[in-house]
Design a protein around this motif. Structure first.
Motif, PDB file in Angstrom:
ATOM      1  N   ASN A 127      44.241  41.461  46.106  1.00  0.00           N
ATOM      2  CA  ASN A 127      44.189  41.778  44.683  1.00  0.00           C
ATOM      3  C   ASN A 127      45.576  42.146  44.166  1.00  0.00           C
ATOM      4  N   GLY A 128      46.195  41.232  43.445  1.00  0.00           N
ATOM      5  CA  GLY A 128      47.536  41.458  42.920  1.00  0.00           C
ATOM      6  C   GLY A 128      47.600  42.489  41.824  1.00  0.00           C
ATOM      7  N   ASP A 129      46.460  42.862  41.253  1.00  0.00           N
ATOM      8  CA  ASP A 129      46.438  43.884  40.205  1.00  0.00           C
ATOM      9  C   ASP A 129      46.281  45.286  40.763  1.00  0.00           C
ATOM     10  N   ALA A 130      46.190  45.419  42.087  1.00  0.00           N
ATOM     11  CA  ALA A 130      45.957  46.741  42.677  1.00  0.00           C
ATOM     12  C   ALA A 130      46.869  47.007  43.870  1.00  0.00           C
ATOM     13  N   LEU A 131      48.024  46.364  43.912  1.00  0.00           N
ATOM     14  CA  LEU A 131      48.903  46.513  45.070  1.00  0.00           C
ATOM     15  C   LEU A 131      49.478  47.920  45.203  1.00  0.00           C
ATOM     16  N   ALA A 213      30.066  49.416  44.811  1.00  0.00           N
ATOM     17  CA  ALA A 213      31.356  49.503  44.130  1.00  0.00           C
ATOM     18  C   ALA A 213      31.948  48.124  43.879  1.00  0.00           C
ATOM     19  N   GLY A 214      31.697  47.198  44.801  1.00  0.00           N
ATOM     20  CA  GLY A 214      32.273  45.870  44.698  1.00  0.00           C
ATOM     21  C   GLY A 214      31.747  45.048  43.531  1.00  0.00           C
ATOM     22  N   LYS A 215      30.657  45.476  42.934  1.00  0.00           N
ATOM     23  CA  LYS A 215      30.127  44.754  41.776  1.00  0.00           C
ATOM     24  C   LYS A 215      30.057  45.640  40.532  1.00  0.00           C
ATOM     25  N   THR A 216      30.719  46.792  40.568  1.00  0.00           N
ATOM     26  CA  THR A 216      30.635  47.757  39.473  1.00  0.00           C
ATOM     27  C   THR A 216      32.017  48.054  38.911  1.00  0.00           C
ATOM     28  N   ASP A 217      32.155  47.945  37.595  1.00  0.00           N
ATOM     29  CA  ASP A 217      33.402  48.348  36.938  1.00  0.00           C
ATOM     30  C   ASP A 217      33.401  49.869  36.753  1.00  0.00           C
ATOM     31  N   PRO A 218      34.558  50.522  36.845  1.00  0.00           N
ATOM     32  CA  PRO A 218      35.905  49.961  37.052  1.00  0.00           C
ATOM     33  C   PRO A 218      36.309  49.851  38.519  1.00  0.00           C
ATOM     34  N   TYR A 219      35.386  50.196  39.434  1.00  0.00           N
ATOM     35  CA  TYR A 219      35.761  50.287  40.848  1.00  0.00           C
ATOM     36  C   TYR A 219      36.262  48.968  41.422  1.00  0.00           C
ATOM     37  N   ARG A 220      35.547  47.877  41.103  1.00  0.00           N
ATOM     38  CA  ARG A 220      35.901  46.606  41.737  1.00  0.00           C
ATOM     39  C   ARG A 220      37.303  46.139  41.377  1.00  0.00           C
ATOM     40  N   SER A 221      37.803  46.547  40.215  1.00  0.00           N
ATOM     41  CA  SER A 221      39.119  46.077  39.777  1.00  0.00           C
ATOM     42  C   SER A 221      40.268  46.677  40.575  1.00  0.00           C
ATOM     43  N   VAL A 222      40.010  47.769  41.309  1.00  0.00           N
ATOM     44  CA  VAL A 222      41.068  48.373  42.122  1.00  0.00           C
ATOM     45  C   VAL A 222      40.829  48.143  43.614  1.00  0.00           C
ATOM     46  N   ALA A 223      39.932  47.242  43.962  1.00  0.00           N
ATOM     47  CA  ALA A 223      39.669  46.916  45.368  1.00  0.00           C
ATOM     48  C   ALA A 223      40.901  46.253  45.983  1.00  0.00           C
TER      49      ALA A 223
END
Length: 233
Positions: A127-131, A213-223
Motif C-alpha cells: 500500500n503506497g498510501d500507508a508507507l 478491519a480489511g473491509k471497513t473504512d478507515p482501517y483498510r486504507s492504512v493496511a
C-alpha cells in the motif's frame, strides 16, 4: 487474504464449479495448493527455482487427485502470452509480485488478457498510501517522514522495492478491461509483528479482527497491503 479471495469466488461463480486458476508468482504454492484442495484446476507460474522446488515438495505430499490438478510452469509472469491463450482462466492471482517490478503495467495488461469474460483478477500489493505507518509505529521518525513522499521502500528481505497507490491501480485496471470490483486491506493491525513471531492462542479472534478491519473504512486504507479484485468485462 484467503478469506477475502474465497468471498469473491463464492459471490461470482456457481457453487461447485471447478475453476481454471492461474497463479502468477506462485512462490511456494500456498494459494495454489489451497485452491487445488478446493477442487479447482490450478496453473502456477514461478521464476525462482528454489520456490518451485519448495512448491513441488509440498505438492508431493498431497493425494494423487490434488496433484493432478496442479501444473507448475517455470517462467516470468510477464510472459503469460507465451504459455497460454487469451481467455484461458476464470481466476488469475498475482500476489506479492508487483513490488518487484519497476514497470507493472505490461504485466497487468497480460494478466487481464488471460481472463475469460467475467473472470476475476486478484492482486496483492504494498500500500503506497500507508508507507509511513510501519516506521511511524516503530518510532523511526526520519523513516516515516521520508515515506510520506515516496512509493519505494526497503522490505524485510533488505531489498529496495516499490509500492502501489490505490487510485493509480484503479485507473490501470479500468484501462486494461478489468475494472476494480472491490478492494480490501491486509495486515491492518499485525504488520509490525516480528518475523517468526509465535502464533497466538487466540489466532482465530485475530483473523476475525483483521478480516473485519480489511473491509471497513478507515482501517483498510492504512493496511500494509491492499488486495484488489478486478473483473474482466
Amino acid at each position: 487474504m484467503a478469506r477475502q479471495l474465497d468471498e469473491q469466488i463464492a459471490g461470482r461463480f456457481p457453487v461447485g464449479q471447478r475453476l481454471r486458476v492461474l497463479d502468477v508468482g506462485m512462490g511456494q504454492g500456498t494459494q495454489a495448493l489451497r485452491l487445488a484442495r478446493a477442487g479447482h484446476q490450478v496453473t502456477g507460474v514461478e521464476q525462482d527455482p528454489q520456490m518451485i522446488a519448495a512448491a513441488r515438495e509440498e505438492l508431493a505430499g498431497e493425494p494423487e487427485g490434488i496433484r493432478e490438478r496442479v501444473r507448475i510452469v517455470q517462467g516470468d509472469g510477464r510472459d503469460t502470452g507465451v504459455h497460454f491463450l487469451p481467455g484461458s482462466f476464470d481466476v488469475v492471482l498475482c500476489h506479492g509480485v508487483l513490488m518487484y517490478i519497476e514497470e507493472p503495467d505490461p504485466l497487468l495488461a497480460g494478466l487481464a488478457r488471460m481472463l475469460a469474460p467475467g473472470g476475476l483478477l486478484s492482486l496483492l500489493v504494498r500500500n503506497g498510501d500507508a508507507l509511513a505507518v510501519r516506521p511511524g509505529l516503530g518510532g523511526d521518525w526520519a523513516g516515516a517522514l521520508t515515506a510520506f513522499d515516496t512509493t519505494t521502500y526497503r522490505n524485510r528481505l533488505g531489498l529496495d522495492v516499490r509500492a502501489d497507490r490505490l487510485a493509480e491501480l484503479t485507473s490501470t485496471l479500468a484501462g486494461i478491461g478489468a475494472p476494480l470490483h472491490v478492494w480490501y486491506g491486509v495486515r491492518v493491525f499485525t504488520d509490525t509483528a516480528a518475523d517468526g513471531a509465535e502464533i497466538p492462542a487466540d489466532v482465530e479472534a485475530l483473523l476475525t479482527v483483521e478480516e473485519r478491519a480489511g473491509k471497513t473504512d478507515p482501517y483498510r486504507s492504512v493496511a500494509a497491503l491492499l488486495h484488489l479484485c478486478g473483473v474482466r468485462g
